[in-house]
Design a protein around this motif. Structure first.
Motif, mmCIF file in Angstrom:
data_model
loop_
_atom_site.group_PDB
_atom_site.id
_atom_site.type_symbol
_atom_site.label_atom_id
_atom_site.label_comp_id
_atom_site.label_asym_id
_atom_site.label_seq_id
_atom_site.Cartn_x
_atom_site.Cartn_y
_atom_site.Cartn_z
ATOM 1 N N TYR A 169 -51.402 118.465 39.166
ATOM 2 C CA TYR A 169 -52.190 117.292 38.813
ATOM 3 C C TYR A 169 -51.972 116.917 37.342
ATOM 4 O O TYR A 169 -51.914 115.723 36.995
ATOM 5 C CB TYR A 169 -53.675 117.565 39.045
ATOM 6 C CG TYR A 169 -54.108 117.619 40.492
ATOM 7 C CD1 TYR A 169 -53.640 116.694 41.414
ATOM 8 C CD2 TYR A 169 -55.021 118.578 40.932
ATOM 9 C CE1 TYR A 169 -54.056 116.728 42.742
ATOM 10 C CE2 TYR A 169 -55.447 118.628 42.251
ATOM 11 C CZ TYR A 169 -54.956 117.698 43.149
ATOM 12 O OH TYR A 169 -55.374 117.734 44.461
ATOM 13 N N SER A 170 -51.904 117.915 36.470
ATOM 14 C CA SER A 170 -51.715 117.674 35.040
ATOM 15 C C SER A 170 -50.372 116.995 34.771
ATOM 16 O O SER A 170 -50.272 116.115 33.910
ATOM 17 C CB SER A 170 -51.789 118.987 34.256
ATOM 18 O OG SER A 170 -53.059 119.588 34.381
ATOM 19 N N LEU B 11 -50.319 119.177 24.540
ATOM 20 C CA LEU B 11 -49.343 120.261 24.544
ATOM 21 C C LEU B 11 -47.918 119.734 24.445
ATOM 22 O O LEU B 11 -47.665 118.542 24.529
ATOM 23 C CB LEU B 11 -49.501 121.091 25.821
ATOM 24 C CG LEU B 11 -50.891 121.712 26.039
ATOM 25 C CD1 LEU B 11 -50.967 122.354 27.413
ATOM 26 C CD2 LEU B 11 -51.188 122.744 24.960
ATOM 27 N N TYR B 12 -46.961 120.666 24.262
ATOM 28 C CA TYR B 12 -45.551 120.295 24.195
ATOM 29 C C TYR B 12 -45.005 119.956 25.577
ATOM 30 O O TYR B 12 -44.195 119.051 25.736
ATOM 31 C CB TYR B 12 -44.723 121.448 23.605
ATOM 32 C CG TYR B 12 -44.971 121.690 22.144
ATOM 33 C CD1 TYR B 12 -44.324 120.931 21.179
ATOM 34 C CD2 TYR B 12 -45.855 122.681 21.716
ATOM 35 C CE1 TYR B 12 -44.550 121.151 19.830
ATOM 36 C CE2 TYR B 12 -46.084 122.901 20.369
ATOM 37 C CZ TYR B 12 -45.437 122.138 19.433
ATOM 38 O OH TYR B 12 -45.667 122.357 18.097
ATOM 39 N N GLY B 13 -45.432 120.721 26.564
ATOM 40 C CA GLY B 13 -44.936 120.535 27.919
ATOM 41 C C GLY B 13 -45.418 119.245 28.541
ATOM 42 O O GLY B 13 -46.367 118.613 28.060
ATOM 43 N N PRO B 14 -44.800 118.811 29.650
ATOM 44 C CA PRO B 14 -45.146 117.551 30.308
ATOM 45 C C PRO B 14 -46.391 117.654 31.178
ATOM 46 O O PRO B 14 -46.346 117.445 32.393
ATOM 47 C CB PRO B 14 -43.897 117.249 31.142
ATOM 48 C CG PRO B 14 -43.383 118.597 31.517
ATOM 49 C CD PRO B 14 -43.646 119.472 30.309
ATOM 50 N N ILE B 15 -47.512 117.965 30.562
ATOM 51 C CA ILE B 15 -48.770 118.029 31.300
ATOM 52 C C ILE B 15 -49.908 117.506 30.428
ATOM 53 O O ILE B 15 -49.865 117.609 29.200
ATOM 54 C CB ILE B 15 -49.126 119.455 31.774
ATOM 55 C CG1 ILE B 15 -49.306 120.394 30.573
ATOM 56 C CG2 ILE B 15 -48.106 119.998 32.749
ATOM 57 C CD1 ILE B 15 -49.847 121.756 30.932
ATOM 58 N N CYS B 16 -50.920 116.931 31.059
ATOM 59 C CA CYS B 16 -52.169 116.533 30.415
ATOM 60 C C CYS B 16 -53.292 117.287 31.113
ATOM 61 O O CYS B 16 -53.748 116.875 32.191
ATOM 62 C CB CYS B 16 -52.398 115.028 30.522
ATOM 63 S SG CYS B 16 -51.388 114.031 29.412
ATOM 64 N N PRO B 17 -53.727 118.400 30.544
ATOM 65 C CA PRO B 17 -54.721 119.247 31.212
ATOM 66 C C PRO B 17 -56.007 118.534 31.604
ATOM 67 O O PRO B 17 -56.645 118.930 32.583
ATOM 68 C CB PRO B 17 -54.997 120.338 30.172
ATOM 69 C CG PRO B 17 -53.742 120.406 29.366
ATOM 70 C CD PRO B 17 -53.263 118.991 29.277
ATOM 71 N N ILE B 18 -56.391 117.502 30.879
ATOM 72 C CA ILE B 18 -57.647 116.823 31.203
ATOM 73 C C ILE B 18 -57.574 116.169 32.580
ATOM 74 O O ILE B 18 -58.547 116.147 33.326
ATOM 75 C CB ILE B 18 -57.989 115.776 30.117
ATOM 76 C CG1 ILE B 18 -59.412 115.248 30.349
ATOM 77 C CG2 ILE B 18 -56.977 114.643 30.085
ATOM 78 C CD1 ILE B 18 -59.911 114.375 29.206
ATOM 79 N N TYR B 19 -56.388 115.659 32.952
ATOM 80 C CA TYR B 19 -56.209 115.093 34.290
ATOM 81 C C TYR B 19 -56.262 116.196 35.347
ATOM 82 O O TYR B 19 -56.852 116.020 36.412
ATOM 83 C CB TYR B 19 -54.868 114.362 34.382
ATOM 84 C CG TYR B 19 -54.840 113.040 33.678
ATOM 85 C CD1 TYR B 19 -55.268 111.892 34.313
ATOM 86 C CD2 TYR B 19 -54.375 112.932 32.372
ATOM 87 C CE1 TYR B 19 -55.237 110.650 33.675
ATOM 88 C CE2 TYR B 19 -54.340 111.712 31.715
ATOM 89 C CZ TYR B 19 -54.772 110.581 32.364
ATOM 90 O OH TYR B 19 -54.743 109.369 31.720
#
Length: 262
Positions: free
Chosen positions: A13-14, A38-46
């Motif tokens: 999901y992120s 973060l550096y990686g291709p993720i958005c933890p809030i999503y």
């Protein structure tokens, strides 16, 4: 097993959230915009919001309660996203004195952390998750062996932990660099003020800003790619208790952007 499954979903999901927001911001601004903390291709809030909705749906199915109507899903998603976004923004600001999004220019905003427009849009996003994304993710998860889910979750957890450590380290080390700039500026301004004690105050302030930008630019030469990348993703800084340091951080970010363009 259930914990590993939800963690894999969280990463998936992120990533979807990162892809959507990055694409949206890139189209709007006309230039590449790597969104996220973060550096990686993720958005933890999503990922956190989508997993919360998924858990709620499975809980309702488990206790055999009536299925939520679409308008109930919308209201829960909108309200939940507002709470999650506000808490996340507040927490990041307290930890790093910085913000990664700001809605101050939009109507019906609360401290620039949330706004009515985005809250309503996140309500729509909740409908997309419940009726399209969640069924798809759940279906493909059923066909994956438990041992594979466990192994994948461990690998993703290690990658996320490394990314988080790298990001936090890069952001926290910026304070030391800013203090070095502040010390240099302070020493220079003491000498400058002594020489121009009878000059106007606005001339002294102009010189302070000029020399601050000069030393800030020089400081970027010492930064490695991790610190430059972390700072570029920050939208701005809020530091009322140390206003000058917040100003230096903003100057440092501008210097990095100029250096990257070259």
């Amino acid at each position: 097993m259930w914990l590993s499954r939800y963690f894999v979903w969280f990463i998936l999901y992120s990533f979807m959230g990162w892809a959507f927001e990055t694409l949206y911001c890139t189209v709007i601004t006309g230039k590449w915009a790597n969104r996220g903390f973060l550096y990686g291709p993720i958005c933890p809030i999503y990922g956190a919001g989508a997993v919360a909705i998924s858990i709620l749906l499975e809980w309702l199915q488990g206790v055999q309660l009536p299925e939520l109507q679409w308008w109930q899903v919308y209201l829960i998603s909108a309200a939940g996203s507002a709470v999650l976004e506000f808490v996340t923004s507040w927490t990041l600001e307290k930890l790093f004195h910085a913000y990664w999004w700001d809605y101050s220019d939009k109507p019906f905003n609360l401290q620039g952390r949330i706004c009515l427009e985005n809250t309503l849009l996140f309500g729509i996003a909740g409908l997309v998750i419940v009726y399209l994304i969640y069924p798809f993710v759940r279906q493909i998860s059923v066909g994956v062996p438990n041992i594979a889910i466990e192994a994948l979750s461990l690998v993703l957890m290690a990658v996320l932990a490394s990314d988080l450590t790298l990001t936090v380290s890069a952001l926290t080390n910026l304070n030391q660099m800013i203090q070095e700039v502040e010390d240099r500026v302070q020493l220079y301004m003491e000498q400058f003020v002594e020489e121009l004690a009878e000059k106007r105050q606005d001339r002294i302030e102009e010189e302070r800003v000029r020399i601050s930008r000069h030393y800030t630019w020089k400081s970027t030469e010492k930064m490695d790619w991790t610190k430059r990348s972390a700072l570029k993703r920050v939208a701005g800084f809020r530091r009322k208790d140390f206003e000058r340091q917040g100003e230096k951080l903003s100057m440092l970010r501008e210097a990095i952007q100029k250096r990257v363009k070259k």
